[in-house]
Design a protein around this motif. Structure first.
Motif, PDB file in Angstrom:
ATOM      1  N   GLN A  27      17.704  19.531   6.328  1.00  0.00           N
ATOM      2  CA  GLN A  27      17.921  18.514   5.322  1.00  0.00           C
ATOM      3  C   GLN A  27      16.579  18.090   4.726  1.00  0.00           C
ATOM      4  O   GLN A  27      15.661  17.745   5.458  1.00  0.00           O
ATOM      5  CB  GLN A  27      18.612  17.309   5.942  1.00  0.00           C
ATOM      6  CG  GLN A  27      18.949  16.221   4.945  1.00  0.00           C
ATOM      7  CD  GLN A  27      19.676  15.058   5.587  1.00  0.00           C
ATOM      8  OE1 GLN A  27      19.956  15.091   6.791  1.00  0.00           O
ATOM      9  NE2 GLN A  27      19.971  14.042   4.810  1.00  0.00           N
ATOM     10  N   TYR A  67      16.505  17.920  -5.183  1.00  0.00           N
ATOM     11  CA  TYR A  67      16.172  16.997  -4.100  1.00  0.00           C
ATOM     12  C   TYR A  67      15.360  15.827  -4.641  1.00  0.00           C
ATOM     13  O   TYR A  67      14.364  16.029  -5.362  1.00  0.00           O
ATOM     14  CB  TYR A  67      15.391  17.724  -3.006  1.00  0.00           C
ATOM     15  CG  TYR A  67      16.095  18.947  -2.489  1.00  0.00           C
ATOM     16  CD1 TYR A  67      15.651  20.218  -2.828  1.00  0.00           C
ATOM     17  CD2 TYR A  67      17.219  18.828  -1.671  1.00  0.00           C
ATOM     18  CE1 TYR A  67      16.307  21.341  -2.378  1.00  0.00           C
ATOM     19  CE2 TYR A  67      17.877  19.958  -1.213  1.00  0.00           C
ATOM     20  CZ  TYR A  67      17.423  21.208  -1.571  1.00  0.00           C
ATOM     21  OH  TYR A  67      18.070  22.321  -1.114  1.00  0.00           O
ATOM     22  N   GLN A 111      13.990  15.751   2.993  1.00  0.00           N
ATOM     23  CA  GLN A 111      13.727  14.312   2.841  1.00  0.00           C
ATOM     24  C   GLN A 111      12.450  14.106   2.056  1.00  0.00           C
ATOM     25  O   GLN A 111      11.432  14.748   2.332  1.00  0.00           O
ATOM     26  CB  GLN A 111      13.599  13.648   4.210  1.00  0.00           C
ATOM     27  CG  GLN A 111      14.925  13.386   4.893  1.00  0.00           C
ATOM     28  CD  GLN A 111      14.795  12.405   6.041  1.00  0.00           C
ATOM     29  OE1 GLN A 111      13.861  12.491   6.818  1.00  0.00           O
ATOM     30  NE2 GLN A 111      15.733  11.484   6.155  1.00  0.00           N
ATOM     31  N   VAL A 131      10.071  10.856   0.750  1.00  0.00           N
ATOM     32  CA  VAL A 131       9.864   9.415   0.918  1.00  0.00           C
ATOM     33  C   VAL A 131       8.660   8.992   0.096  1.00  0.00           C
ATOM     34  O   VAL A 131       7.529   9.397   0.386  1.00  0.00           O
ATOM     35  CB  VAL A 131       9.666   9.047   2.396  1.00  0.00           C
ATOM     36  CG1 VAL A 131       9.447   7.546   2.532  1.00  0.00           C
ATOM     37  CG2 VAL A 131      10.867   9.499   3.224  1.00  0.00           C
ATOM     38  N   GLY A 173      13.809  11.637  -3.855  1.00  0.00           N
ATOM     39  CA  GLY A 173      13.545  10.505  -2.992  1.00  0.00           C
ATOM     40  C   GLY A 173      14.296   9.279  -3.471  1.00  0.00           C
ATOM     41  O   GLY A 173      15.006   9.331  -4.478  1.00  0.00           O
ATOM     42  N   GLN A 174      14.121   8.188  -2.754  1.00  0.00           N
ATOM     43  CA  GLN A 174      14.814   6.944  -3.083  1.00  0.00           C
ATOM     44  C   GLN A 174      14.121   6.159  -4.184  1.00  0.00           C
ATOM     45  O   GLN A 174      14.715   5.255  -4.770  1.00  0.00           O
ATOM     46  CB  GLN A 174      14.929   6.066  -1.833  1.00  0.00           C
ATOM     47  CG  GLN A 174      15.830   6.671  -0.758  1.00  0.00           C
ATOM     48  CD  GLN A 174      17.244   6.844  -1.258  1.00  0.00           C
ATOM     49  OE1 GLN A 174      17.863   5.920  -1.772  1.00  0.00           O
ATOM     50  NE2 GLN A 174      17.778   8.051  -1.131  1.00  0.00           N
TER      51      GLN A 174
END
Length: 124
Positions: A1, A113, A3, A5, A115-116
């Motif tokens: 997965q 993909y 990720q 950040v 990030g937040q």
């Protein structure tokens, strides 16, 4: 997965600088193009800058050239966005994104993909 950040956002006065970081995990970071995008309230998400897998090639929107610098450190799985001479209109949520390609890409749909996001606010 995968990720991603982001960090480094904050409040800064006009003319100031911010350095955003994006730490990646979950895939071979060095194999793919990375990008930074931003989204202001009521506006669409827009491309800011992109960097090739090797870091040798970069791309910016015309309005960001000279004020923004994208870079990456593949040993640290991190991509950076240095922003200077900031203006209130630069205020937005800044997103880091990873593509599935080695090509320099600028469209949001080309980056699977994300990030937040991290908020950057520039006051006048």
């Amino acid at each position: 997965q995968v990720q991603l950040v982001e960090s480094g956002g904050g409040l800064v006065q006009a003319g100031g600088s911010l350095r955003l970081s994006c730490a990646a995990s979950g895939r071979t970071f060095s194999a793919y193009t990375m990008g930074w995008f931003r989204q202001a309230p009521g506006k669409e998400r827009e491309f800011v800058a992109g960097i090739s897998w090797s870091g040798r090639s970069t791309s910016y929107t015309d309005s960001k050239k000279g004020r923004y610098t994208i870079s990456r450190d593949n040993a640290k799985n991190t991509v950076y966005l240095q922003m200077s001479s900031l203006k209130p209109e630069d205020s937005a949520v800044y997103y880091c994104a990873s593509s599935a390609s080695k090509a320099l890409l600028t469209a949001t749909f080309e980056y699977p993909y994300w990030g937040q996001g991290t908020q950057g606010t520039v006051t006048s």
